[in-house]
Enzyme design. Structure first.
Site, PDB file in Angstrom:
ATOM      1  N   LYS A 194       0.825  -1.211   0.000  1.00  0.00           N
ATOM      2  CA  LYS A 194       0.000   0.000   0.000  1.00  0.00           C
ATOM      3  C   LYS A 194       0.858   1.259   0.000  1.00  0.00           C
ATOM      4  O   LYS A 194       2.037   1.239   0.369  1.00  0.00           O
ATOM      5  CB  LYS A 194      -0.950   0.019   1.200  1.00  0.00           C
ATOM      6  CG  LYS A 194      -0.310   0.252   2.556  1.00  0.00           C
ATOM      7  CD  LYS A 194      -1.402   0.324   3.623  1.00  0.00           C
ATOM      8  CE  LYS A 194      -0.824   0.513   5.021  1.00  0.00           C
ATOM      9  NZ  LYS A 194      -0.142   1.801   5.216  1.00  0.00           N
TER      10      LYS A 194
ATOM     11  N   ASN B 262      -2.669   5.992  13.038  1.00  0.00           N
ATOM     12  CA  ASN B 262      -2.599   6.321  11.617  1.00  0.00           C
ATOM     13  C   ASN B 262      -3.155   5.162  10.775  1.00  0.00           C
ATOM     14  O   ASN B 262      -4.349   5.130  10.496  1.00  0.00           O
ATOM     15  CB  ASN B 262      -1.151   6.658  11.236  1.00  0.00           C
ATOM     16  CG  ASN B 262      -1.041   7.337   9.885  1.00  0.00           C
ATOM     17  OD1 ASN B 262      -2.035   7.557   9.205  1.00  0.00           O
ATOM     18  ND2 ASN B 262       0.168   7.670   9.482  1.00  0.00           N
ATOM     19  N   CYS B 263      -2.313   4.220  10.388  1.00  0.00           N
ATOM     20  CA  CYS B 263      -2.771   3.175   9.477  1.00  0.00           C
ATOM     21  C   CYS B 263      -3.724   2.188  10.142  1.00  0.00           C
ATOM     22  O   CYS B 263      -4.634   1.672   9.490  1.00  0.00           O
ATOM     23  CB  CYS B 263      -1.574   2.454   8.876  1.00  0.00           C
ATOM     24  SG  CYS B 263      -0.565   3.539   7.833  1.00  0.00           S
ATOM     25  N   VAL B 264      -3.528   1.911  11.434  1.00  0.00           N
ATOM     26  CA  VAL B 264      -4.465   1.026  12.123  1.00  0.00           C
ATOM     27  C   VAL B 264      -5.838   1.688  12.221  1.00  0.00           C
ATOM     28  O   VAL B 264      -6.862   1.116  11.840  1.00  0.00           O
ATOM     29  CB  VAL B 264      -3.935   0.647  13.519  1.00  0.00           C
ATOM     30  CG1 VAL B 264      -5.006  -0.067  14.339  1.00  0.00           C
ATOM     31  CG2 VAL B 264      -2.691  -0.228  13.391  1.00  0.00           C
TER      32      VAL B 264
ATOM     33  N   THR C  62      -7.510   2.124   8.725  1.00  0.00           N
ATOM     34  CA  THR C  62      -7.961   0.851   8.182  1.00  0.00           C
ATOM     35  C   THR C  62      -9.227   0.372   8.878  1.00  0.00           C
ATOM     36  O   THR C  62     -10.165  -0.125   8.236  1.00  0.00           O
ATOM     37  CB  THR C  62      -6.849  -0.211   8.299  1.00  0.00           C
ATOM     38  OG1 THR C  62      -5.720   0.213   7.504  1.00  0.00           O
ATOM     39  CG2 THR C  62      -7.323  -1.573   7.841  1.00  0.00           C
TER      40      THR C  62
END
Length: 213
Positions: free
Chosen positions: A89, A121-123, A126
């Protein structure tokens, strides 16, 4: 035994950048969270739950996650373990610009269990993207982590960031739990109770009323 919905473990961005690179995780302790990530992957494999590994990349020459760099590489805790799918990603969400949604739909998966970095952020992104897609989400709180930040808006410690996001996620975005609680549920124990905005607010108000004036 408790019957659980079909789920997949999504291991997000467990890469060297967060361990020995330019964006070190400050809380929880990185060695502890890495061990929890490995434990979750092993437990998922034993329970027949598919494991998706996500890897973030940026153009060569950028200061973090530059493709081909040591920081971009998967950490050995993840790289050394079997996986069912690898997602590359470029955005915060593991769903954005990838085949993750299609891969999950093809397998009838309705719940994603998320571990990895960074908590805020990404956790977090998502998890919220998963909800928009109609998927339920779980977060393994001790298998994630954050660094400290400081900018013109102020400063926050890694612990403040991580714990605040866990509280907010548990208010209705995800079922937040320790890795061992999740592993126990795979083995038949009840899942911890999911939270809600109303219950979280009421609990905070009740706690405030008990504080001395």
């Amino acid at each position: 035994m408790t019957t659980l919905p079909r789920r997949a473990l999504i291991v997000i961005d467990v890469q060297n950048e967060y361990v020995s690179g330019n964006l070190p995780i400050g809380y929880p302790d990185i060695d502890c969270s890495l061990a929890k990530v490995g434990h979750a992957m092993d437990a998922a494999r034993a329970a027949g739950i598919p494991v998706v590994v996500v890897q973030h990349g940026t153009p060569p020459g950028t200061p973090i996650f530059a493709r081909g760099s040591h920081g971009w590489e998967l950490h050995p805790v993840v790289a050394s373990r079997p996986r069912d799918h690898l997602v590359q990603k470029e955005k915060a969400s593991a769903f954005e610009g990838t085949d993750l949604e299609a891969w999950l739909r093809e397998r009838g998966i309705g719940t994603v269990t998320v571990a990895g970095y960074m908590t805020h952020n990404c956790v977090d992104t998502t998890v919220k993207h998963a909800l928009l897609l109609g998927l339920a989400a779980e977060v393994l709180a001790d298998a994630t982590g954050s660094p400290s930040y400081a900018n013109r808006a102020g400063a926050a410690s890694a612990r403040q960031i991580h714990e605040s996001f866990m509280v907010v996620m548990q208010s209705g975005f995800a079922n937040v739990m320790a890795t061992q609680e999740w592993v126990a549920a795979l083995q038949g124990a009840p899942l911890p109770e999911r939270g809600s905005i109303f219950a979280s607010s009421q609990a905070a108000r009740a706690t405030a009323r008990l504080q001395p004036a």
